[in-house]
Design a protein around this motif. Structure first.
Motif, PDB file in Angstrom:
ATOM      1  N   GLY A  43     -15.912  69.817  29.149  1.00  0.00           N
ATOM      2  CA  GLY A  43     -16.385  69.008  30.132  1.00  0.00           C
ATOM      3  C   GLY A  43     -15.704  67.870  31.091  1.00  0.00           C
ATOM      4  O   GLY A  43     -14.442  68.380  30.973  1.00  0.00           O
ATOM      5  N   PHE A  90     -11.975  66.048  40.058  1.00  0.00           N
ATOM      6  CA  PHE A  90     -13.112  66.046  40.779  1.00  0.00           C
ATOM      7  C   PHE A  90     -13.355  64.546  41.268  1.00  0.00           C
ATOM      8  O   PHE A  90     -13.364  63.517  40.504  1.00  0.00           O
ATOM      9  N   LYS A 103     -27.661  58.205  40.658  1.00  0.00           N
ATOM     10  CA  LYS A 103     -27.034  59.650  41.007  1.00  0.00           C
ATOM     11  C   LYS A 103     -25.535  59.504  41.450  1.00  0.00           C
ATOM     12  O   LYS A 103     -25.360  59.024  42.479  1.00  0.00           O
ATOM     13  N   LEU A 104     -24.823  60.509  41.033  1.00  0.00           N
ATOM     14  CA  LEU A 104     -23.327  60.967  41.359  1.00  0.00           C
ATOM     15  C   LEU A 104     -23.400  62.134  42.229  1.00  0.00           C
ATOM     16  O   LEU A 104     -23.755  63.068  41.707  1.00  0.00           O
ATOM     17  N   PHE A 106     -20.662  64.811  43.702  1.00  0.00           N
ATOM     18  CA  PHE A 106     -19.433  65.652  43.465  1.00  0.00           C
ATOM     19  C   PHE A 106     -18.863  66.159  44.664  1.00  0.00           C
ATOM     20  O   PHE A 106     -19.436  66.697  45.320  1.00  0.00           O
ATOM     21  N   GLY A 107     -17.494  66.010  44.799  1.00  0.00           N
ATOM     22  CA  GLY A 107     -17.106  67.098  45.707  1.00  0.00           C
ATOM     23  C   GLY A 107     -16.721  68.341  44.887  1.00  0.00           C
ATOM     24  O   GLY A 107     -16.985  68.745  43.945  1.00  0.00           O
TER      25      GLY A 107
ATOM     26  N   PHE B  33     -28.519  63.300  32.746  1.00  0.00           N
ATOM     27  CA  PHE B  33     -28.303  64.425  33.942  1.00  0.00           C
ATOM     28  C   PHE B  33     -28.062  65.818  33.630  1.00  0.00           C
ATOM     29  O   PHE B  33     -27.429  66.021  32.696  1.00  0.00           O
ATOM     30  N   TYR B  35     -26.354  69.069  35.665  1.00  0.00           N
ATOM     31  CA  TYR B  35     -25.511  69.479  36.577  1.00  0.00           C
ATOM     32  C   TYR B  35     -25.238  70.963  36.350  1.00  0.00           C
ATOM     33  O   TYR B  35     -25.297  71.483  35.322  1.00  0.00           O
ATOM     34  N   GLN B  37     -22.168  73.548  37.615  1.00  0.00           N
ATOM     35  CA  GLN B  37     -20.794  73.965  38.209  1.00  0.00           C
ATOM     36  C   GLN B  37     -20.599  75.395  38.391  1.00  0.00           C
ATOM     37  O   GLN B  37     -20.581  76.213  37.597  1.00  0.00           O
ATOM     38  N   LEU B  43     -19.949  70.295  41.238  1.00  0.00           N
ATOM     39  CA  LEU B  43     -21.126  70.213  40.435  1.00  0.00           C
ATOM     40  C   LEU B  43     -22.405  69.549  41.310  1.00  0.00           C
ATOM     41  O   LEU B  43     -22.418  68.735  42.381  1.00  0.00           O
ATOM     42  N   LEU B  45     -26.504  68.507  41.275  1.00  0.00           N
ATOM     43  CA  LEU B  45     -27.402  68.000  40.355  1.00  0.00           C
ATOM     44  C   LEU B  45     -28.865  68.661  40.308  1.00  0.00           C
ATOM     45  O   LEU B  45     -29.351  68.893  41.420  1.00  0.00           O
ATOM     46  N   MET B  88     -22.055  77.561  34.902  1.00  0.00           N
ATOM     47  CA  MET B  88     -21.544  76.773  33.791  1.00  0.00           C
ATOM     48  C   MET B  88     -22.605  75.191  33.984  1.00  0.00           C
ATOM     49  O   MET B  88     -22.771  74.867  34.977  1.00  0.00           O
ATOM     50  N   LEU B  90     -23.750  71.520  32.845  1.00  0.00           N
ATOM     51  CA  LEU B  90     -23.137  70.046  32.140  1.00  0.00           C
ATOM     52  C   LEU B  90     -24.304  69.197  32.175  1.00  0.00           C
ATOM     53  O   LEU B  90     -24.949  68.881  33.097  1.00  0.00           O
TER      54      LEU B  90
END
Lengths: 116, 114
Positions: A43, A90, A103-104, A106-107, B33, B35, B37, B43, B45, B88, B90
């Motif tokens: 992870g 990331f 809320k995140l 990500f790139g 959450f 996610y 990938q 990632l 959501l 994947m 997460l």
């Protein structure tokens, strides 16, 4: 809408040389910025974050990141890379305006390969 | 240390099966959450939840649903698995009011749909 861009899919660096992983972001309000690292079949692990204050943030494993508001960037750096730093990195952003749900975004990730 | 545990590291399922991915966190976090990938996409959501029985769609909710009956547990459900859901997955958790705080991630579940 918030977004993050990591312009390099892969970064190659020799052990002992400086390492930089680039990240730019877009948010409506103030950004909260994060870097995570992922080792194979694992992870994500938190490295560091920028919330407010000093533009240079220090984190785990000798990593640091520089926040630049005018360039909307948050590049990850390490003065002297190790072979064990080889991993997927990331960048992520959270918009301070939309706090609900945290809320995140990500790139796409940057793979770092450090060669002996 | 915060621990986020996903029930399976690897899963292989058949097209059309109903699939459950389970996630448990032990730090009393309000937010959880899911996610997925995929290489080059980072990632994305799927769903998140900020309280028991509450859920919000993320960026790619189609084909998925979630369940949060207890604070510590957040389940992702693939109603009818398809090959394009091979990925994947997460799970993560974080504090509700601490939007300055980082999210903590599980080890991931690599799902293959055949």
């Amino acid at each position: 809408a918030q977004s993050v861009a990591q312009p390099e899919d892969q970064v190659n660096v020799a052990e002992g040389n400086p390492l930089t992983v680039k990240c730019t972001y877009s948010v409506s309000g103030n950004p909260y910025l994060f870097w995570y690292v992922q080792y194979p079949n694992r992870g994500l692990q938190f490295l560091l974050k920028y919330i407010t204050g000093d533009n240079l943030v220090k984190g785990s494993y000798g990593f640091e990141a520089e926040f630049n508001k005018s360039q909307t960037s948050f590049h990850l750096k390490k003065p002297s890379a190790l072979v064990s730093d080889s991993a997927l990195y990331f960048c992520a952003v959270r918009d301070a305006i939309k706090a609900a749900g945290n809320k995140l975004t990500f790139g796409g990730g940057t793979r770092v390969l450090v060669k002996p | 240390d915060v621990k986020v545990t996903q029930s399976s590291r690897y899963l292989v399922k058949r097209t059309g099966e109903k699939v459950f991915l389970e996630c448990v966190q032990d730090m009393d976090h309000e937010n959880m959450f899911w996610y997925r990938q995929d290489p080059g996409l980072g990632l994305r959501l799927i769903y998140f939840s900020y309280d028991v029985k509450m859920k919000e769609k993320g960026d790619i909710p189609e084909g998925y649903s979630v369940s949060r009956e207890k604070k510590e547990r957040f389940s992702l459900i693939l109603e009818s698995a398809s090959t394009n859901q091979t990925s994947m997955y997460l799970c993560a958790s974080s504090l509700l009011t601490g939007f300055r705080t980082e999210a903590f991630f599980g080890q991931g579940t690599r799902l293959t749909v055949v």
